[in-house]
Design a protein around this motif. Structure first.
Motif: not given
Length: 179
Positions: A83-89, A171-173
């Motif tokens: 949903d356009n939010k970065p969650v994983v690098y 896993f990003l904040p």
């Protein structure tokens, strides 16, 4: 300014040695199937943003990890967005060999959509690492205007027949496993 590739050097540990994880963290970190599919199931819109894709020389340590004689590999760095939010690098090391390889020209297609379709796919044990406030991956967190947080990541080596490659996911904040 961030210089890619970001270092993913860390104290990687076998999942059997990591004991202080919550059930939710374990569910996400030990997921044996496609992380892409799991993220898609949690969001309305899933997308991949390519940060960098460049050729690099494999170190001896990297060659040993991949059990590879290749001299070079493509380092692919992406953000997985829900949903356009970065969650994983995610970072992949894709050794370069003489033949053309469909994994070398993925663009914004998720690697997970391709590799988990192949019944020949095998995976080594998942390893877990912690990324504290001083780790280089935190530069990306700051650039994305995400809150500073100690992060969790996982990595494993996959093989498709004789071709071996590494996939690391941090896993990003705001990622689901921190909920």
């Amino acid at each position: 300014m961030i210089t890619y590739p970001l270092s993913i050097s860390a104290n990687w540990q076998s999942t059997s040695y990591v004991s202080d994880l919550s059930p939710l963290e374990q569910e996400w970190l030990f997921e044996p199937n496609s992380l892409t599919a799991k993220l898609k199931s949690k969001s309305q819109i899933f997308s991949v943003r390519v940060l960098s894709e460049q050729l690099f020389t494999l170190s001896l340590e990297q060659k040993l990890l991949l059990n590879s004689t290749a001299k070079t590999a493509i380092n692919r760095e992406v953000l997985l967005l829900c949903d356009n939010k970065p969650v994983v690098y995610a970072q992949s090391w894709l050794p370069k060999n003489d033949s053309s390889n469909p994994l070398h020209n993925m663009g914004e297609r998720p690697l997970g959509d391709v590799i988990f379709q192949d019944p020949a796919l095998k995976r080594t044990d998942i390893e877990i690492a912690y990324f504290d406030a001083k780790h280089p991956v935190q530069q990306l967190v700051a650039k994305l205007n995400l809150p500073e947080k100690n992060l969790l990541g996982r990595r494993s080596v996959f093989s498709l027949k004789e071709y071996k490659f590494l996939v690391c996911e941090v896993f990003l904040p705001g990622a689901y496993l921190y909920s």
